[in-house]
Design an enzyme around this catalytic site. Structure first.
Site, PDB file in Angstrom:
ATOM      1  CE  LYS A 239      -6.415   1.990  -0.200  1.00 43.33           C
ATOM      2  NZ  LYS A 239      -6.390   1.762   0.876  1.00 43.33           N
TER       3      LYS A 239
ATOM      4  NE  ARG B   4      -6.079   9.908   3.761  1.00 47.83           N
ATOM      5  CZ  ARG B   4      -4.481  10.035   3.313  1.00 47.83           C
ATOM      6  NH1 ARG B   4      -3.884  11.175   2.871  1.00 47.83           N
ATOM      7  NH2 ARG B   4      -3.582   8.862   3.400  1.00 47.83           N
TER       8      ARG B   4
ATOM      9  CE  LYS C 227      -3.613   8.069   6.066  1.00 43.79           C
ATOM     10  NZ  LYS C 227      -5.295   7.415   6.239  1.00 43.79           N
TER      11      LYS C 227
ATOM     12  CB  SER D  60     -11.185   7.210  -3.361  1.00 47.49           C
ATOM     13  OG  SER D  60     -10.304   7.831  -2.221  1.00 47.49           O
TER      14      SER D  60
ATOM     15  CD  GLU E 295       6.071  -3.241   3.085  1.00 47.04           C
ATOM     16  OE1 GLU E 295       4.691  -4.836   3.846  1.00 47.04           O
ATOM     17  OE2 GLU E 295       6.419  -2.460   4.464  1.00 47.04           O
TER      18      GLU E 295
ATOM     19  CE  LYS F 118      -3.190   2.232   2.582  1.00 47.00           C
ATOM     20  NZ  LYS F 118      -4.615   2.253   4.212  1.00 47.00           N
TER      21      LYS F 118
ATOM     22  CE1 TYR G  70     -15.101   2.997  -2.569  1.00 44.01           C
ATOM     23  CE2 TYR G  70     -13.627   3.363  -3.822  1.00 44.01           C
ATOM     24  CZ  TYR G  70     -13.473   3.879  -2.497  1.00 44.01           C
ATOM     25  OH  TYR G  70     -12.986   3.564  -1.337  1.00 44.01           O
TER      26      TYR G  70
HETATM   27  N1  LIG Z   1      -6.492   3.029   6.041  1.00 40.88           N
HETATM   28  C1  LIG Z   1      -6.978   4.160   5.459  1.00 40.88           C
HETATM   29  C2  LIG Z   1      -7.993   3.387   4.462  1.00 40.88           C
HETATM   30  N2  LIG Z   1      -7.946   1.772   4.254  1.00 40.88           N
HETATM   31  C3  LIG Z   1      -8.779   2.130   2.182  1.00 40.88           C
HETATM   32  C4  LIG Z   1      -8.195   3.754   2.584  1.00 40.88           C
HETATM   33  C5  LIG Z   1      -8.176   4.165   0.721  1.00 40.88           C
HETATM   34  C6  LIG Z   1      -9.732   3.867   0.231  1.00 40.88           C
HETATM   35  C7  LIG Z   1      -9.775   5.166  -0.781  1.00 40.88           C
HETATM   36  O1  LIG Z   1      -8.998   5.633  -1.370  1.00 40.88           O
HETATM   37  O2  LIG Z   1     -10.659   4.789  -1.899  1.00 40.88           O
HETATM   38  C8  LIG Z   1      -7.013   4.343   3.178  1.00 40.88           C
HETATM   39  C9  LIG Z   1      -7.099   5.794   3.473  1.00 40.88           C
HETATM   40  C10 LIG Z   1      -6.183   5.983   4.002  1.00 40.88           C
HETATM   41  O3  LIG Z   1      -5.174   4.514   4.170  1.00 40.88           O
HETATM   42  O4  LIG Z   1      -5.247   7.072   3.918  1.00 40.88           O
HETATM   43 MG   LIG Z   2       4.268  -5.106   5.456  1.00 44.92          MG
END
Ligand SMILES: NCc1[nH]cc(CCC(=O)O)c1CC(=O)O
Ligand SMILES: [Mg+2]
Length: 353
Positions: free
Chosen positions: A275, A231, A244, A301, A260, A221, A340
């Site tokens: 992701k 968010r 993050k 998103s 990972e 991720k 989505y």
């Molecule tokens: N742990 C949070 C999480 N779980 C899924 C998403 C993002 C999903 C999306 O953007 O559709 C996120 C956002 C982030 O890491 O800030």
């Molecule tokens: Mg890991």
């Protein structure tokens, strides 16, 4: 604007070829265009197909009853009260979508430094899981494991002096996963990117008797700008302080994704996830080729928002861009996609049948 789907330009009325424009046929052994000459021929040689079995549909849940609140940065996506969420679960089942994923919009008054609402067995996610499972036990339900919907600072873990604590966070995530399993979810999906959480969650689930609860690890991720609209949807955009990048991956890295994924598999992940999706299809392909694991991608998103916004402006054809983007995940080797667009894509697949 767009040409009608499946109807080649050659078949439309247009100027006839000028008889003067003639040429000796080229001496070609292979003419790849032959296999593209008609829709039936293209279907015959098509390498990848999208089916409803490939779709996981993320839903946002919020307080209230009988309520659907649009998410402005995700045109066509609503936050759902629990009863409405059950209706969408029913829709998923009718559309033959195997699994939904739940994300909560937590009342800001319930958010605190440690994300304690995550461990409340009656929080929105747990209430939704129970309500859905009561009516539709055969629909797969996935729950995200991370603290960001519940923390006042918007981070996925516990924070101390501006640092995100790893091991302390893992201890809380384990409790969160147990609470979700207790509520009846089928898959827990840790999206927090703390080191070692998959193994810790697996051990705790097994000890508590939840041996059949699967883990879909958000293994690779990335720290991404494409999470912005999500968010907004869960109300953490304004809360988030900093970024993050000390736990989510650097978007420039690819080998690191394999490390990972390897660790998460070793710790007991049943499925692995990459992701975001579209900008990281190269990672999906490497992961699938290297490990041969059930591999998923999250069309996040911001990817949804790009397509929806461009389509809303009349700049691209929404349905065609949607289907093209989804089959791209299959081509890259993904076994499935969190998107989505899941319901819209499933409707489209139904029409085409
Ligand atoms: N742990 C949070 C999480 N779980 C899924 C998403 C993002 C999903 C999306 O953007 O559709 C996120 C956002 C982030 O890491 O800030
Ligand atoms: Mg890991």
């Amino acid at each position: 604007m767009a040409i009608k789907y499946g109807r080649p330009i050659e078949m439309r009325d247009g100027p006839r070829r000028d008889a003067a424009v003639t040429a000796a046929p080229l001496d070609l052994v292979a003419r790849l265009r032959r296999n593209r000459k008609a829709e039936w021929a293209r279907r015959l040689v098509r390498e990848n197909v999208l089916t409803t079995d490939d779709l996981i549909w993320p839903l946002f849940v919020a307080d209230g009853a009988d309520r659907r609140t649009p998410v402005p940065s995700m045109p066509g996506v609503d936050r759902l009260s629990v009863d409405e969420c059950v209706r969408d679960a029913e829709r998923a089942l009718e559309l033959n979508i195997p699994c939904i994923a739940l994300f909560p919009y937590t009342d800001p008054a319930l958010r605190d430094l440690s994300g304690s609402e995550a461990l409340n067995a009656k929080n929105l996610v747990c209430k939704s899981v129970r309500a859905i499972k009561r009516e539709f036990p055969d629909l797969g339900v996935l729950c995200d494991v991370a603290l960001d919907p519940f923390t006042s600072h918007g981070h996925d873990g516990l924070v101390e002096d501006g640092r995100i604590l790893n091991d302390e966070t893992v201890a809380v995530l384990v409790q969160q996963a147990l609470v979700q399993a207790e509520a009846g979810c089928d898959i827990v999906a840790p999206s927090d990117m703390m080191d070692g959480r998959v193994g810790a969650i697996r051990r705790a689930l097994d000890e508590a008797g939840f041996v059949d609860v699967q883990i879909m690890a958000y293994a690779a991720k990335y720290a991404s700008a494409f999470y912005g609209p999500f968010r907004d949807a869960i109300g953490s955009a304004k809360a988030l302080t900093g970024d993050k990048r000390t736990y989510q991956m650097d978007s420039a890295n690819s080998d690191e994704a394999l490390r990972e994924v390897e660790l998460d598999i070793a710790e007991g992940a049943d499925m692995v996830l990459v992701k975001p999706g579209m900008p990281y299809l190269d990672i999906v392909r490497r992961v699938k080729d290297t490990f041969g694991m059930p591999t998923f991608a999250y069309q996040v998103s911001g990817e949804y928002a790009m397509i929806a916004a461009a389509a809303g402006n009349g700049w691209i054809d929404r349905d065609r861009a949607m289907m093209e983007s989804l089959v791209a995940f299959k081509r890259a080797g993904a076994d499935g996609v969190l998107t989505y667009f899941a319901a819209a894509a499933a409707e489209k697949l139904k029409q085409n049948r």
